[in-house]
Design an enzyme around this catalytic site. Structure first.
Site, PDB file in Angstrom:
ATOM      1  N   HIS A  70      43.504  35.367  40.071  1.00  0.00           N
ATOM      2  CA  HIS A  70      44.006  34.312  39.158  1.00  0.00           C
ATOM      3  C   HIS A  70      45.109  34.750  38.523  1.00  0.00           C
ATOM      4  CE1 HIS A  70      39.276  34.244  39.072  1.00  0.00           C
ATOM      5  NE2 HIS A  70      39.605  33.014  39.548  1.00  0.00           N
ATOM      6  N   GLY A  71      45.906  35.687  39.173  1.00  0.00           N
ATOM      7  CA  GLY A  71      47.350  35.831  38.701  1.00  0.00           C
ATOM      8  C   GLY A  71      47.739  36.609  37.389  1.00  0.00           C
TER       9      GLY A  71
END
Lengths: 690, 176
Positions: free
Chosen positions: B141-142
């Site tokens: 999710h970065g």
């Protein structure tokens, strides 16, 4: 019971649901308002007991499945890890394994009750047949469950039972191959049995719903065998039947707990503590006690196909019972002849069970054939005939009349209860008798063990000395692969500290790896490591020991036993004697004699042992006086060594025994108090009904 | 008299019912306990979670290794001078989960960062030497962590956890 319920909940939320799904009305009409005959005796509580057992088996089974590994190489070990390492794993496994026996015990009482009181007769035929289907499903489930621990009896039981289908003409072999998923019983068989063992209990639960549905349509039968006519004949299910059932259940739990906490292996077979070995069949294959009567019928017929047909017929014939027994009178209470034949039939079943546990030779075979004929004659000759020639005694006009007349018949009831208890008791213990024939060994003398009895504890000093004997002598050839060094510091063990256990572990070299270079290496042992085995594999062990691999000792005191004989095994049940294994191991260690008695020949490479079956043992005399020196001044004698190392090995086989007995005592005190409370509550509730 | 006895009778009955019900409740609770407790880690799992020792000597500057302790990946990074400098110089007020670098390494061993390599967002494994902060980047999710394992950007709420460990010597640590 019939038609839509007029039950209306008062709570608005429940009312809202009830309008859309009348589930509360269903529960109310089925288990609260449902009219139940007021003259039901305690034999009728077994329906509730069975419901509880089914729920308990599913619950403990689902939990065990969380920890069990259905693989031929890992299953046996995973069961041992459940018992040793999982929190309360020993309790859950005992509950499930003994629970299976209790389930069958209860179902047999339930079935005999139905038989005695004619509960299969019009209009309850479908109810009865559904019961037979449940029983068949139970047998399949129980059998497949017994295979899962993958011990010797599991494996060979699976082999023998699946081979029954090879008797089917023409398709037999194909069916058996289909069942196995291979050329023999193996990993695919274990996997599918696990899957089906998980599935079938839910199928049983489904059929139980149908069974209860059918029961609630026809209404319960009762000891008088006359239908309820007026409201005076019945009481509402709740609280009357509910409380009576709860009292029955609490009494049954006391009986159940006796096995769970004090005799967990009484109904099992020592051979099943030996991992499955496709190359060696145990000397006597015996099914679990609850299959023994049918096993006896199977063996009585000298033809393979006919034997299998007879065995299955013995169960299927129950489906036709409602039509074989066409007598109008239901209850055997009012059928003087049927009542006598019923008890003869009960005895026939128990004797068949006993014969099933005995070796198929000599008098046992003849007796088995006679009793097989008796079994079928009861259904095919006696019951149809009695229906035609018997004159029943007059029936009471109503259930209410029966209740009023009850006081007169009390003595007879008490007698029949007594008889039934004796019969049930012997049915139970009869099954434990494993069919180990005399194998030429002497019975080991019973020793005094500190860990015997309900308060038994391991003698710490003895455990520590035994560990020393194992380490200095036994470990040269025998592994102890289920015991980890950390266990030496566990509560209820030899009483070492964690530091001592770690120091003990560090003296061992443990193979580990691969390392970053991809090589195996040796490092000092850690508490989490297990005792290393002296040989890398079974072939090496065999090669180094004249062809006989020294068995792993982790479970040896549970995996060895000897025949106790009648009536000793009955007494054992009450005295909680369960030290056959330790007695045997101790006797073997002391049983070596230089002088071979006349008439016994010992082959080259074997040694004479007084207590070993057949007397020729491959292990040379392992212990001699003075071999191991004890720090605590205990005598350096073979007798002392044998006693200590056996104590240690008993602990190695069952490290949680002290916890089991301690919790057992707490459970017993609780259950007895609870049963008393239930009894008085039941009396108070029923005081209104009379 | 009559009133007294009829009032007395239900009381005794009530007591019995309450006592039986209470006993049943105690029994049920005691039964549920082992049925739930069995789900906790078993003794073998706990024993296998004992501390482990890791030799740091083979790890060169700028390199990092992944070891497993209690089934969790532990990143051991031998940080470069640049990474250390970056970790120490960032303004704490700019961090979502403010923590000085000195609180995340052992005194005198600034070059060694030992963190549990599990993203504090939803448990994925961040990739080392990726992202904008010379640290870790979680591909799920970065989330981006810096060279001290602190959250800098993305949905993760907290810094990468530091496991309990100690230096046995300059080149050996014990985790756990």
């Amino acid at each position: 019971m019939s038609g839509p319920s007029d039950f209306q909940p008062s709570n608005p939320a429940l009312k809202w649901i009830e309008r859309r799904l009348p589930i509360f009305g269903l529960i109310h009409s089925s288990f609260v308002a449902y009219p139940t005959p007021r003259n039901l005796n305690y034999w009728w509580t077994f329906g509730a007991i069975l419901s509880m057992m089914l729920a308990l088996q599913i619950l403990t089974g689902v939990i065990l499945a969380m920890h069990y590994t259905p693989h031929a190489d890992l299953a046996f070990k995973s069961v041992e890890l459940i018992v040793r390492d999982v929190n309360y794993g020993w309790l859950l496994r005992n509950m499930h394994a003994c629970g299976a026996s209790m389930f069958f015990f209860a179902v047999y009482i339930h079935m005999f009750r139905g038989l005695y009181y004619g509960s299969y007769k019009e209009p309850r035929e479908v109810l009865w047949i559904l019961g037979v289907i449940i029983y068949l499903l139970m047998m399949a489930t129980g059998f497949m469950g017994y295979v899962l621990p993958w011990g010797q009896m599991s494996f060979w039981g699976a082999t023998v039972i699946t081979n029954l289908f090879s008797a089917v003409p023409y398709f037999g072999e194909s069916i058996v191959t289909l069942l196995w998923g291979g050329y023999s019983v193996g990993n695919p068989t274990l996997n599918r049995f696990f899957s089906l063992h998980y599935l079938l209990p839910f199928v049983i639960a489904g059929v139980v719903v149908l069974h209860v549905w059918a029961l609630h349509v026809a209404g319960q039968n009762n000891p008088a065998g006359v239908e309820a006519k007026t409201e005076k004949d019945t009481v509402p299910f709740t609280p009357y039947a509910t409380i009576k059932d709860a009292f029955g259940v609490s009494c049954f739990l006391i009986f159940f707990a006796w096995f769970i906490f004090y005799m967990p292996n009484y109904l099992g077979d020592a051979d099943n503590y030996i991992p499955a070995n496709p190359g060696v069949t145990p000397a006597h294959i015996v099914p679990e006690w609850y299959y023994l009567p049918f096993y006896a019928i199977l063996r009585s017929i000298p033809n393979k196909l006919a034997g299998v047909v007879a065995m299955f017929s013995a169960i299927i014939i129950l489906c036709f019972l409602p039509w074989l027994d066409s007598a109008r009178t239901r209850s055997s209470k009012y059928r003087p002849l049927a009542k006598q034949f019923f008890w003869i039939f009960v005895v026939v079943c128990i004797l068949l069970g006993y014969l099933g546990s005995q070796p198929p030779e000599g008098i046992y075979v003849i007796a088995g054939r006679i009793l097989t004929v008796c079994y079928f004659a009861y259904f095919l000759i006696v019951l149809p005939l009695l229906a035609r020639i018997e004159t029943p005694r007059p029936l009471p006009n109503s259930i209410a009349d029966d209740v009023l007349a009850k006081s007169k018949g009390r003595a007879a009831t008490a007698a029949s209860v007594m008889l039934a208890m004796v019969v049930a008791g012997s049915l139970l213990v009869g099954g434990t008798q494993t069919a180990k024939a005399e194998e030429g060994g002497n019975a080991p003398p019973a020793q005094a063990w500190s860990f015997s009895g309900p308060f038994g504890k391991y003698d710490r000093g003895s455990l520590q000395r035994g560990l020393k004997v194992y380490k200095e002598v036994c470990s040269a050839c025998h592994g102890l692969s289920y015991v980890a060094f950390r266990n030496l510091a566990d509560a209820g063990g030899p009483g070492y500290s964690e530091a001592q256990a770690a120091a003990f572990a560090s003296e061992y070299k443990i193979k580990d790896g691969p390392n970053d270079q991809g090589e195996m290496f040796e490092r000092p042992g850690r508490p989490a490591d297990y005792f290393p085995s002296p040989f890398p594999n079974e072939q090496a062990a065999r090669a180094a020991n004249g062809g006989a691999a020294p068995p792993d000792l982790s479970l040896i005191t549970k995996a060895r036993s000897y025949k106790r004989g009648f009536p000793q095994f009955v007494i054992d049940f009450f005295s909680q004697y369960q030290e056959q294994g330790p007695d045997y191991v101790d006797a073997i260690l002391q049983g070596f004699e230089e002088k071979v008695p006349a008439g016994v020949t010992i082959p080259e490479g074997s040694y004479y042992n007084k207590y070993f079956p057949g007397h020729a043992i491959k292990m040379p005399k392992p212990l001699s006086d003075g071999q191991v020196t004890f720090d605590d001044g205990s005598p350096a004698t073979v007798k002392q060594y044998a006693h200590d190392v056996t104590t240690f090995l008993m602990w190695a086989a069952e490290p949680h025994m002290e916890e089991r007995k301690r919790i057992g005592m707490q459970v017993f005190v609780f259950l007895i108090i609870f049963a008393f409370l239930m009894y008085f509550t039941k009396r108070k509730v029923w005081a209104d009904a009379h | 008299m009559t009133t007294a006895s009829s009032a007395d009778h239900p009381t005794r009955r009530d007591f019995l019912f309450v006592a039986t019900g209470a006993a049943a409740a105690v029994g049920a609770a005691a039964t549920v306990w082992p049925l739930v407790a069995q789900m906790n880690p078993d003794a073998a799992t706990i024993a296998a979670g004992a501390p482990i020792q890791v030799d740091l000597a083979p790890i060169v500057e700028g390199q990092d290794i992944k070891v497993f302790w209690r089934g969790k990946p532990i990143y051991i990074s031998h940080r470069t001078k640049k990474q250390i400098q970056e970790a120490q110089s960032v303004a704490l007020s700019s961090l979502p989960d403010p923590q000085p670098d000195s609180a995340r390494v052992k005194a005198g061993h600034d070059q060694w960062l030992v963190v549990i390599g599990i993203c504090t967002h939803l448990g994925c494994i961040p990739i080392a030497h990726e992202g904008n902060y010379d640290g870790f980047f979680c591909p799920c999710h970065g989330s981006q962590y810096d060279s001290s394992g602190r959250i800098r950007q993305g949905p993760a709420p907290a810094n990468l956890a530091v496991p309990p460990y100690a230096f046995l010597s300059d080149t050996k640590i014990q985790i756990g």
